[in-house]
Scaffold this active site. Structure first.
Site, PDB file in Angstrom:
ATOM      1  N   ASP A 182      45.365  18.061  18.251  1.00  0.00           N
ATOM      2  CA  ASP A 182      43.739  17.164  18.097  1.00  0.00           C
ATOM      3  C   ASP A 182      44.224  15.594  17.591  1.00  0.00           C
ATOM      4  OD1 ASP A 182      41.140  17.298  17.034  1.00  0.00           O
ATOM      5  OD2 ASP A 182      42.482  16.331  15.432  1.00  0.00           O
TER       6      ASP A 182
ATOM      7  N   GLU B 127      61.892  26.193  23.934  1.00  0.00           N
ATOM      8  CA  GLU B 127      63.437  27.303  22.742  1.00  0.00           C
ATOM      9  C   GLU B 127      62.716  28.363  23.568  1.00  0.00           C
ATOM     10  OE1 GLU B 127      62.295  26.712  19.285  1.00  0.00           O
ATOM     11  OE2 GLU B 127      63.816  24.767  18.878  1.00  0.00           O
TER      12      GLU B 127
HETATM   13  C1  NOJ Z   1      38.381  15.722  17.363  1.00  0.00           C
HETATM   14  C2  NOJ Z   1      38.034  16.982  17.072  1.00  0.00           C
HETATM   15  O1  NOJ Z   1      38.277  17.861  18.631  1.00  0.00           O
HETATM   16  C3  NOJ Z   1      36.982  17.070  15.987  1.00  0.00           C
HETATM   17  O2  NOJ Z   1      36.005  18.075  16.492  1.00  0.00           O
HETATM   18  C4  NOJ Z   1      37.230  16.754  14.969  1.00  0.00           C
HETATM   19  O3  NOJ Z   1      36.338  16.056  14.148  1.00  0.00           O
HETATM   20  C5  NOJ Z   1      38.097  15.682  14.911  1.00  0.00           C
HETATM   21  N1  NOJ Z   1      39.048  15.643  15.819  1.00  0.00           N
HETATM   22  C6  NOJ Z   1      39.194  15.231  13.433  1.00  0.00           C
HETATM   23  O4  NOJ Z   1      40.014  16.650  13.460  1.00  0.00           O
END
Ligand code: NOJ
Length: 560
Positions: free
Chosen positions: A219, A269
């Site tokens: 993310d 790993e």
């Molecule tokens: C990207 C994610 O896809 C989204 O849904 C989220 O709100 C933000 N990152 C923050 O984590």
């Protein structure tokens, strides 16, 4: 007959060459767990619900699933506010149920990718609660990005930065210090200069890899590392157009790649090595750094998702991304929808040229101004999907797109869950419209999502999109997806692509072995190129009569 065709007619025969790593050309299906399938009727999707629906994924023909966060969370941001990265939210299941789900998916030949959220935790994370309790200057606070406020008593935020979801990016904690949250206030940013933060994420990666997880979706991979040295620039200075690459204080800093080099060592790993894909909303020329084999290995490419349904744009995006992927030794990724954007059936049914702000205004009108042409949107969506599935690289599909679901654009303000709605001062309704629980059956409570209600209301028109209705209809979007994925698997070939001459508004390309994909982006029919049509995104092959209708994709093999 070419090798490819031999292979095409005998799908179970082994590929002629040594197989590439599975992820290079995989079809990855994104599951948003809270909205996929609910086994116990509490209105929230869960892990046993996913396990029970593995037959759907098998009949669809996907290679992997990516699960959006299922970790304990107060849902301040749909689960991307993580309380504990090494557990399952009780509303979604247990670790044992996670293991059962992985075993069932693996037994079906489907890999599992989980979401890792390394830029922030939730404000309920143990380390954040410790930080608040320990007070200014404590080692506990150093794991997060705390700074003293401006003004005599620290009563003003350290800078005027705004958060992605709107409002200030700093939150006061009542003792003169403020913490940084790039997203919602419930999502405090980690301090990636802290060795314990590094270590803790390595532990998390091993925790899931040891449980059999095959890969990770990372993310906001372009955040994490920040330069918080004084003086902090103003928001206007940060937004300057001439900021050199890597000079932003919190986006896309070069140092973030040191983090991913350490992660790569952990992935390696394992045998086979675990994989990763970066969610990095960076300029196209910066993306390769995230996708490098020494780093995460692959990165999302959102360029098609951001393009209008337009021949020149699609071709440009493909050319540029294949060149970049080849340069960095990875394969490209392709995406049309995910849990953060308006579903592509609706996007393509709206006038061309609308940007995110225009779509936010459209959502605010309840999806009525302008009125989308959903028949056209569905036609274009199927054509774009067939185009995408013919490309070399991996395809990421979002749950519900195989049902041709449009955005639920008229959700009542009272039911909205996305923090964007509140934080934007009720200007941006946010992303709930693409997260409404899936319709599995035309009848029954929550259209088969579960035995009870659904945590976001489903519109009555979901019945017509239900999986059980489409299952029986050879012309349905679900059937079209199944057919396309089956042919893609049979035709799987080297990662090359050659564009061929085509009329204005038409894109035609050939893959090794003679697999040709032709998409007519215009609204008028053009002559069909020679060959045997094996897949059509519109009317069945035997009804085409030598023509490729407007807004349609076909796949052709050389005529026998
Ligand atoms: C990207 C994610 O896809 C989204 O849904 C989220 O709100 C933000 N990152 C923050 O984590």
């Amino acid at each position: 007959m070419s090798d490819l065709l031999d292979h095409a007619t005998t799908p179970s025969s082994p590929p002629a060459t040594t197989p590439d790593p599975w992820w290079r050309q995989a079809v990855v299906y994104q599951v948003y767990p809270r909205s996929f399938a609910d086994s116990n009727g509490d209105g929230t999707g869960d892990l046993p619900g996913i396990t029970a629906r593995v037959p759907h994924l098998v009949s669809l023909g996907v290679d992997a699933v990516w699960l959006s966060p299922f970790y304990p969370s107060a849902l301040a941001d749909g689960g991307y506010d993580v309380d504990d990265h090494r557990d399952v939210d009780p509303a979604i299941g247990t670790l044992e149920q996670f293991d059962e789900m992985v075993a069932t998916l693996h037994a079906a030949g489907i890999k599992v990718v989980v979401d890792i959220v390394p830029n922030h935790s939730s404000n309920r994370h143990r380390w954040f609660r410790d930080a608040l309790a320990a007070g200014p200057g404590s080692p506990e606070r150093e794991r997060y990005v705390f700074a003293r406020g401006r003004g005599e008593h620290g009563e003003l935020p350290p800078s005027d930065w705004t958060a992605v979801f709107g409002g200030p990016a700093w939150e006061p904690v009542g003792d003169g210090e403020w913490y940084l949250h790039t997203f919602a206030p419930e999502q405090p940013d980690w301090n990636w200069d802290h060795p314990e933060v590094h270590e803790d994420f390595l532990t998390t990666l091993r925790f899931w890899a040891d449980r059999g997880v095959d890969g990770f979706r990372v993310d906001v991979a372009h955040a994490l590392v920040k330069d918080m040295s004084s003086p902090l620039p103003t928001a206007a200075e940060l937004a300057a157009d001439d900021l050199p690459d890597g000079a932003h204080r919190f986006w896309d800093r070069d140092e973030v790649h040191e983090v991913y080099r350490a992660w790569r060592a952990v992935f390696d790993e394992y045998d086979p090595p675990r994989t990763a894909v970066a969610e990095a909303w960076v300029a196209t020329h910066r993306r390769a750094r995230y996708a490098s084999p020494e780093g995460l290995g692959q990165a999302f490419n959102f360029d098609l998702l951001r393009s209008d349904f337009d021949a020149a744009s699609f071709r440009r995006v493909v050319e540029e991304n294949l060149r970049l992927a080849a340069e960095s030794g990875t394969s490209s990724t392709w995406v049309l929808s995910n849990h953060d954007v308006v579903r592509h059936v609706s996007r393509y049914g709206l006038p061309d040229g609308m940007d995110e702000a225009a779509r936010a205004r459209w959502l605010l009108s309840g999806g009525t101004d302008p009125a989308p042409d959903l028949e056209r949107g569905a036609r274009r969506a199927r054509a774009a999907t067939a185009f995408l599935l013919a490309l070399p690289g991996s395809a990421y599909l979002y749950q519900g797109e195989e049902l041709g679901l449009p955005e639920v654009a008229d959700l009542d303000a009272a039911v909205l869950q996305d923090p964007t709605w509140l934080r934007s001062g009720h200007v941006d309704k946010g992303r709930d419209g693409c997260r409404v629980p899936l319709p599995w059956t035309a009848e029954g409570p929550s259209h088969g999502f579960g035995p009870g209600p659904s945590h976001l209301p489903q519109p009555s028109w979901f019945a017509a999109h239900a999986a059980d209705v489409q299952d029986r209809d050879p012309r349905s979007t679900l059937s079209a997806y199944r057919e396309a994925l089956a042919w893609r698997r049979r035709l799987r070939t080297g990662e090359e692509l050659v564009f061929e001459d085509a009329p204005e508004g038409v894109v035609r390309f050939r893959r090794p072995g003679g697999w040709t994909c032709v998409t007519n982006f215009t609204t008028r029919a053009v002559p069909l190129p020679p060959g045997r049509v094996v897949l059509s995104s519109g009317a069945p092959a035997d009804e085409l009569g030598g023509e490729l209708p407007g807004e349609t994709t076909v796949w052709l093999l050389p005529a026998d």
